[in-house]
Design a protein around this motif. Structure first.
Motif, PDB file in Angstrom:
ATOM      1  N   ASN A  82      32.194 -17.488   3.357  1.00 53.50           N
ATOM      2  CA  ASN A  82      32.844 -17.093   2.427  1.00 53.50           C
ATOM      3  C   ASN A  82      32.753 -18.295   1.753  1.00 53.50           C
ATOM      4  O   ASN A  82      33.210 -17.946   0.612  1.00 53.50           O
ATOM      5  CB  ASN A  82      34.027 -16.342   2.925  1.00 53.50           C
ATOM      6  N   PHE A  83      33.360 -19.286   2.300  1.00 49.36           N
ATOM      7  CA  PHE A  83      34.242 -20.642   1.349  1.00 49.36           C
ATOM      8  C   PHE A  83      32.771 -21.420   1.283  1.00 49.36           C
ATOM      9  O   PHE A  83      32.928 -21.547  -0.046  1.00 49.36           O
ATOM     10  CB  PHE A  83      35.036 -21.713   2.354  1.00 49.36           C
ATOM     11  N   LEU A  84      31.966 -21.242   1.757  1.00 46.63           N
ATOM     12  CA  LEU A  84      30.874 -22.128   1.618  1.00 46.63           C
ATOM     13  C   LEU A  84      30.165 -21.330  -0.143  1.00 46.63           C
ATOM     14  O   LEU A  84      29.344 -21.897  -0.486  1.00 46.63           O
ATOM     15  CB  LEU A  84      30.137 -22.244   2.383  1.00 46.63           C
ATOM     16  N   LEU A 123      23.892 -30.930  -1.499  1.00 51.82           N
ATOM     17  CA  LEU A 123      24.351 -30.305  -0.645  1.00 51.82           C
ATOM     18  C   LEU A 123      23.630 -29.001  -1.050  1.00 51.82           C
ATOM     19  O   LEU A 123      24.742 -28.103  -0.256  1.00 51.82           O
ATOM     20  CB  LEU A 123      25.431 -30.158  -0.147  1.00 51.82           C
ATOM     21  N   SER A 124      22.822 -29.090  -1.848  1.00 51.64           N
ATOM     22  CA  SER A 124      22.135 -27.402  -1.719  1.00 51.64           C
ATOM     23  C   SER A 124      21.426 -27.205  -1.217  1.00 51.64           C
ATOM     24  O   SER A 124      20.812 -27.634  -0.571  1.00 51.64           O
ATOM     25  CB  SER A 124      21.844 -27.236  -3.294  1.00 51.64           C
ATOM     26  N   GLY A 125      21.684 -25.762  -1.160  1.00 55.24           N
ATOM     27  CA  GLY A 125      20.554 -24.948  -0.385  1.00 55.24           C
ATOM     28  C   GLY A 125      20.887 -24.488   1.541  1.00 55.24           C
ATOM     29  O   GLY A 125      20.606 -23.845   1.829  1.00 55.24           O
ATOM     30  N   GLY A 126      22.727 -24.514   1.503  1.00 54.65           N
ATOM     31  CA  GLY A 126      22.580 -24.522   2.926  1.00 54.65           C
ATOM     32  C   GLY A 126      22.614 -24.183   4.333  1.00 54.65           C
ATOM     33  O   GLY A 126      22.060 -23.278   4.782  1.00 54.65           O
ATOM     34  N   SER A 127      22.464 -25.745   4.230  1.00 53.02           N
ATOM     35  CA  SER A 127      22.218 -25.989   5.532  1.00 53.02           C
ATOM     36  C   SER A 127      22.847 -25.974   6.205  1.00 53.02           C
ATOM     37  O   SER A 127      24.567 -25.837   6.174  1.00 53.02           O
ATOM     38  CB  SER A 127      21.198 -28.051   4.610  1.00 53.02           C
ATOM     39  N   THR A 128      22.667 -26.566   7.408  1.00 53.38           N
ATOM     40  CA  THR A 128      23.863 -27.069   9.136  1.00 53.38           C
ATOM     41  C   THR A 128      24.125 -28.217   8.102  1.00 53.38           C
ATOM     42  O   THR A 128      25.394 -27.054   9.006  1.00 53.38           O
ATOM     43  CB  THR A 128      22.711 -27.599   9.721  1.00 53.38           C
ATOM     44  N   LEU A 129      24.081 -28.424   7.397  1.00 54.94           N
ATOM     45  CA  LEU A 129      25.197 -29.456   7.544  1.00 54.94           C
ATOM     46  C   LEU A 129      26.760 -28.730   6.499  1.00 54.94           C
ATOM     47  O   LEU A 129      27.609 -29.119   6.957  1.00 54.94           O
ATOM     48  CB  LEU A 129      25.206 -30.955   6.179  1.00 54.94           C
ATOM     49  N   ASN A 130      25.888 -27.683   5.666  1.00 55.81           N
ATOM     50  CA  ASN A 130      26.696 -27.191   5.144  1.00 55.81           C
ATOM     51  C   ASN A 130      28.151 -26.236   5.991  1.00 55.81           C
ATOM     52  O   ASN A 130      29.057 -26.154   6.065  1.00 55.81           O
ATOM     53  CB  ASN A 130      26.282 -25.948   3.913  1.00 55.81           C
ATOM     54  N   PRO A 163      28.909 -23.332  -6.088  1.00 56.13           N
ATOM     55  CA  PRO A 163      28.521 -24.039  -7.390  1.00 56.13           C
ATOM     56  C   PRO A 163      29.062 -25.091  -7.875  1.00 56.13           C
ATOM     57  O   PRO A 163      29.299 -25.954  -8.650  1.00 56.13           O
ATOM     58  CB  PRO A 163      29.183 -23.100  -8.455  1.00 56.13           C
ATOM     59  N   PHE A 164      30.534 -25.245  -6.922  1.00 52.64           N
ATOM     60  CA  PHE A 164      30.783 -26.635  -6.860  1.00 52.64           C
ATOM     61  C   PHE A 164      30.320 -28.051  -5.927  1.00 52.64           C
ATOM     62  O   PHE A 164      30.208 -29.186  -6.101  1.00 52.64           O
ATOM     63  CB  PHE A 164      32.695 -27.155  -6.788  1.00 52.64           C
ATOM     64  N   MET A 165      29.257 -27.682  -5.753  1.00 48.12           N
ATOM     65  CA  MET A 165      29.000 -28.849  -4.423  1.00 48.12           C
ATOM     66  C   MET A 165      27.870 -29.942  -5.423  1.00 48.12           C
ATOM     67  O   MET A 165      27.123 -29.302  -6.446  1.00 48.12           O
ATOM     68  CB  MET A 165      28.103 -27.406  -2.999  1.00 48.12           C
ATOM     69  N   PRO A 166      28.180 -31.054  -4.596  1.00 50.48           N
ATOM     70  CA  PRO A 166      27.112 -31.821  -4.966  1.00 50.48           C
ATOM     71  C   PRO A 166      25.521 -31.284  -4.864  1.00 50.48           C
ATOM     72  O   PRO A 166      24.846 -30.623  -3.820  1.00 50.48           O
ATOM     73  CB  PRO A 166      27.213 -33.011  -4.492  1.00 50.48           C
TER      74      PRO A 166
END
Ligand code: GLU
Length: 461
Positions: free
Chosen positions: A304-306, A317-324, A311-314
């Motif tokens: 939910n947080f992600l 970091l977009s695209g819902g990666s494992t990093l996120n 919209p605020f992520m650089p």
């Protein structure tokens, strides 16, 4: 006429003369809560009779802000659509002798005579014939309020039959819309006697009143942009959660009996008691709002947080990666609103190292208590070795901050924590200050961790 069938009807009646701010929102909120807890209706009424100061843009901003905050109204009116209705009432007041047409210099909204020293043009205005009574009313928050209306004189209610002004339109609309309870800011208390006189002249009983204490800035003066108040749009832009804003604002001037701080709108509706609103002004504290917002962020699930943060992520970091997914819980801890994300991931920000390893001088790798090249290199090689083995054993998804810590811990304890962990952290982040090396390795993932360690080791050859 709109009958209320014995039900509670409240309204929020903003003038669209500026961006919708937290103080107005709190007024809207209390009116709405009161209607909801009584099974009544809540009306939004745009008071745009002041043609010079009212703007469509501000009306849209009010509507949009209420929507963002989830405040629903049951009916919508705009005063500029209702001129014909006001006309009938003005005529009625003139016919019954309660108002009269007067020839004079032009007046401004609010009833004051315009400062027109140069102009001597005379125009018609319509004045209310003040019976000069004593007026009193029972305020739901303040108790009995009394006024002597003698000094108010014969006040203006319209610039012409087609141009009614504030006091008249408020009263006509409150009558027509069947408003039973007027909940508004304390700044309207002095308008109340004039409005009661108009009710009486029209043969209606005034509704009940509740005048809310004003919101004050940190300096205890009326809340404005200068002392910490901002528009709702501004908080939305800075990435606050609407639920947190709503929760915080209801606690300004009111609190539930058990002093519970976190309440959903439904809980507030259940617990709210209008007569427990305090009389004194309430201080709006942006730090407290940020604290509330942080608490709300912490309660979100990572997913939910992600979703909300996206919209605020650089861009990187977009695209819902494992990093996120790795980031969610760490990021949650560090921010008070989504707007903080930009800074945190900037080149000089705390987590900027994830995107790009900053250039760092070789001697930053040396722990101050053991600045030897050979030892530093040995510790880095040994750490790399441990982490390569860890990855083989647990795979990419098992490479968590805890796993990294457990794997490195006994070596670090034997060789000296600073000796091992300082160069490791600098190798991974290139920064004097950053999250600890375990979290950093976890955020970077095993591949990038290995690469950065190799890079540091080669620097020391
Ligand atoms: N239009 C007024 C204002 O924005 C409110 C009038 C009222 O609530 O009676 O301050």
């Amino acid at each position: 006429m709109n009958h209320n069938d014995g039900k509670i009807v409240t309204r929020f009646a903003p003038s669209p003369t500026g961006y919708f701010h937290v103080g107005s929102y709190r007024t809207a909120l209390f009116s709405c809560i009161f209607a909801r807890q009584n099974g009544g209706k809540f009306i939004l009424r745009i008071e745009d009779t002041d043609k010079e100061r009212s703007k469509k843009e501000y009306e849209e901003n009010i509507i949009e802000s209420l929507e963002w905050l989830g405040l629903k109204y049951d009916a919508f009116f705009r005063q500029s659509d209702r001129t014909e209705i006001y006309k009938k009432y003005i005529q009625k007041l003139i016919d019954s002798g309660h108002a009269y047409i007067s020839q004079e210099t032009p007046v401004k909204e609010g009833g004051s005579i315009a400062a027109t020293t140069k102009s001597t043009t005379r125009a018609e205005v319509i004045r209310f014939r003040n019976p000069k009574n004593k007026v009193s009313f029972e305020d739901m928050i303040r108790g009995k309020v009394e006024f002597d209306t003698t000094e108010l004189g014969d006040f203006v209610i319209a610039k012409s039959i087609d141009e009614p002004i504030f006091h008249l339109v408020v009263v006509v609309d409150d009558i027509e819309m069947g408003i039973t309870n007027i909940i508004r800011g304390e700044d309207h208390i002095s308008n109340t006697p004039r409005q009661i006189l108009i009710y009486e002249a029209l043969g209606f009983t005034p509704p009940k009143y509740a005048h809310l204490p004003l919101l004050l800035g940190k300096d205890r003066s009326k809340l404005s942009k200068r002392n910490g108040g901002a528009s709702i749009t501004e908080y939305r832009r800075r990435g606050y959660l609407p639920e947190a804003v709503v929760n915080y604002l209801t606690l300004l001037g009111w609190h539930p009996k058990d002093d519970k701080e976190f309440l959903t709108f439904e809980e507030i509706v259940k617990e709210f008691e209008i007569n427990r609103i305090q009389k004194g002004g309430a201080i709006f504290n942006e730090e407290k709002l940020s604290w509330f917002n942080h608490q709300y962020l912490m309660r979100l699930t990572d997913q939910n947080f992600l979703d909300l943060a996206s919209p605020f992520m650089p861009e990187w970091l977009s695209g819902g990666s494992t990093l996120n997914k790795r980031l969610a819980s760490i990021l949650k801890e560090k921010i008070s609103s989504f707007g903080d994300i930009t800074n945190i991931f900037s080149v000089s920000g705390e987590l900027g190292f994830i995107n790009e390893l900053p250039q760092y001088p070789n001697d930053m790798l040396f722990w101050k208590k053991d600045p030897s090249v050979a030892n530093t290199k040995t510790h880095l090689e040994k750490s790399l070795d441990i982490l390569v083995r860890l990855e083989k054993e647990v795979g990419e998804y098992g490479f968590t901050a805890d796993a990294v810590k457990v794997a490195l811990w006994s070596y670090a304890e034997t060789a000296g924590k600073g000796n091992v962990l300082w160069p490791l952290r600098v190798a991974l982040t290139g920064q004097e200050r950053s999250p600890d090396p375990f979290i950093s390795a976890f955020l970077l993932g095993p591949e990038e961790t290995k690469e950065r360690l190799n890079n540091a080791i080669s620097k020391l050859k």
